[in-house]
Design a protein around this motif. Structure first.
Motif, PDB file in Angstrom:
ATOM      1  N   PRO A  75     -10.061   1.496  -3.429  1.00 21.15           N
ATOM      2  CA  PRO A  75      -8.737   1.749  -2.849  1.00 21.15           C
ATOM      3  C   PRO A  75      -8.745   1.449  -1.351  1.00 21.15           C
ATOM      4  N   VAL A  76      -7.795   0.659  -0.892  1.00 23.74           N
ATOM      5  CA  VAL A  76      -7.691   0.284   0.523  1.00 23.74           C
ATOM      6  C   VAL A  76      -6.230   0.338   0.930  1.00 23.74           C
ATOM      7  N   LEU A  77      -6.026   0.398   2.243  1.00 28.83           N
ATOM      8  CA  LEU A  77      -4.678   0.226   2.756  1.00 28.83           C
ATOM      9  C   LEU A  77      -4.264  -1.224   2.573  1.00 28.83           C
ATOM     10  N   THR A  78      -2.981  -1.483   2.645  1.00 31.04           N
ATOM     11  CA  THR A  78      -2.505  -2.845   2.406  1.00 31.04           C
ATOM     12  C   THR A  78      -3.120  -3.795   3.427  1.00 31.04           C
ATOM     13  N   PRO A  79      -4.017  -4.681   2.990  1.00 30.99           N
ATOM     14  CA  PRO A  79      -4.673  -5.581   3.941  1.00 30.99           C
ATOM     15  C   PRO A  79      -3.783  -6.787   4.242  1.00 30.99           C
ATOM     16  N   ALA A  80      -4.188  -7.535   5.217  1.00 29.48           N
ATOM     17  CA  ALA A  80      -3.471  -8.764   5.560  1.00 29.48           C
ATOM     18  C   ALA A  80      -4.010  -9.888   4.694  1.00 29.48           C
ATOM     19  N   CYS A  81      -3.249 -10.278   3.694  1.00 24.65           N
ATOM     20  CA  CYS A  81      -3.667 -11.341   2.781  1.00 24.65           C
ATOM     21  C   CYS A  81      -2.691 -12.507   2.879  1.00 24.65           C
ATOM     22  N   GLU A  82      -3.232 -13.696   2.735  1.00 24.81           N
ATOM     23  CA  GLU A  82      -2.435 -14.907   2.750  1.00 24.81           C
ATOM     24  C   GLU A  82      -2.812 -15.757   1.543  1.00 24.81           C
ATOM     25  N   ALA A  83      -1.832 -16.508   1.040  1.00 25.97           N
ATOM     26  CA  ALA A  83      -2.074 -17.380  -0.114  1.00 25.97           C
ATOM     27  C   ALA A  83      -1.301 -18.673   0.074  1.00 25.97           C
TER      28      ALA A  83
ATOM     29  N   LEU B 180       3.989 -13.007  -0.406  1.00 26.58           N
ATOM     30  CA  LEU B 180       3.337 -11.890  -1.080  1.00 26.58           C
ATOM     31  C   LEU B 180       4.058 -10.588  -0.744  1.00 26.58           C
ATOM     32  N   LYS B 181       3.892  -9.605  -1.600  1.00 22.93           N
ATOM     33  CA  LYS B 181       4.437  -8.267  -1.371  1.00 22.93           C
ATOM     34  C   LYS B 181       3.448  -7.244  -1.908  1.00 22.93           C
TER      35      LYS B 181
ATOM     36  N   ARG C 213       0.900  -9.038  -4.618  1.00 23.71           N
ATOM     37  CA  ARG C 213       1.244 -10.015  -5.654  1.00 23.71           C
ATOM     38  C   ARG C 213       2.359 -10.903  -5.140  1.00 23.71           C
ATOM     39  N   SER C 214       2.521 -12.048  -5.764  1.00 20.73           N
ATOM     40  CA  SER C 214       3.548 -12.997  -5.337  1.00 20.73           C
ATOM     41  C   SER C 214       4.930 -12.433  -5.623  1.00 20.73           C
ATOM     42  N   THR C 215       5.859 -12.716  -4.698  1.00 19.05           N
ATOM     43  CA  THR C 215       7.222 -12.212  -4.878  1.00 19.05           C
ATOM     44  C   THR C 215       7.924 -12.885  -6.048  1.00 19.05           C
TER      45      THR C 215
ATOM     46  N   SER D 231      -6.952 -15.639   1.168  1.00 22.65           N
ATOM     47  CA  SER D 231      -7.841 -14.973   2.122  1.00 22.65           C
ATOM     48  C   SER D 231      -7.253 -13.619   2.473  1.00 22.65           C
ATOM     49  N   CYS D 232      -8.146 -12.626   2.655  1.00 26.96           N
ATOM     50  CA  CYS D 232      -7.736 -11.273   3.025  1.00 26.96           C
ATOM     51  C   CYS D 232      -8.605 -10.807   4.189  1.00 26.96           C
TER      52      CYS D 232
END
Length: 222
Positions: free
Chosen positions: A68-76, A86-87, A107-109, A120-121
């Protein structure tokens, strides 16, 4: 078909077997549909994103973390270099595959087509392992299982019940009955008694009155 007086009318054909067979067919079709949905919605093992590129065999994109983590900065990005919006999840979502629990972090919107994606996160607070996989919904998977179970129980159970009721009614209708007409006012299923032999009378006719003939010894008969 020629009928004679006293013969029973031909029994009407029951519609219960037809309805029962229809229920069985519908039950098989509906259950098969939900089984297909189970196969489609079953969560697959996500692919680690350390290499930066993952291949999705189904539409949709979901990013997972091993803890479990806080919402990380992820890009796709897709194979053409276009960013994939993403959302974050609306609540806590997890999947467990082969005793490994994965936590949904993004996940993708919109559902994206299957293909290659660069993901990448950035996470400097935990040592979580990040992975990606096609869009999956635990709710849809569970609903598919429940739909398969209940559709089988309802339609197949109803069809089996109707077949049983129809068989019982048919067996009762084939029982022989007394159909010979009786005399007016008598019940239709009366039992005929054997004829009785009249008893012979042992009485004889009475003898005629005694009338003595002439007697020469009596003076009045001389």
């Amino acid at each position: 078909m020629t009928t004679y007086p006293g013969m029973p009318a031909a029994p009407k054909k029951s519609v219960l077997p037809t309805i029962a067979i229809a229920c069985l067919v519908i039950g098989v079709l509906v259950t098969g549909f939900f089984v297909y949905r189970i196969v489609v919605t079953v969560p697959g093992t996500p692919q680690p994103i350390e290499a930066g590129m993952v291949h999705l065999e189904k539409e949709g994109l979901t990013i997972y973390a091993s803890v479990p983590v806080l919402t990380p900065a992820c890009e796709a990005q897709d194979a053409s270099g276009n960013d994939v919006p993403l959302k974050g999840p609306t609540g806590s979502e997890t999947i467990t595959i082969n005793d490994d629990t994965w936590y949904v972090v993004a996940r993708s919107t919109q559902p994206v087509p299957a293909g290659d994606y660069s993901i990448s996160c950035t996470d400097d607070e935990t040592s979580a392992t990040y992975a990606a996989g096609p869009k999956s919904s635990v709710v849809a998977f569970v609903l598919s299982i429940l739909g398969a179970v209940f559709s089988f129980l309802i339609f197949v159970g109803l069809g089996a019940t109707l077949l049983t009721v129809g068989a019982v009614r048919k067996r009762r209708g084939n029982r022989p009955t007394n159909t010979f007409p009786g005399p007016p006012g008598a019940p239709s299923n009366y039992s005929q008694q054997p004829p009785t032999t009249p008893q012979q009378s042992n009485t004889f006719p009475a003898p005629p009155p005694y009338n003595p003939g002439p007697n020469p010894d009596r003076p009045q008969d001389r």
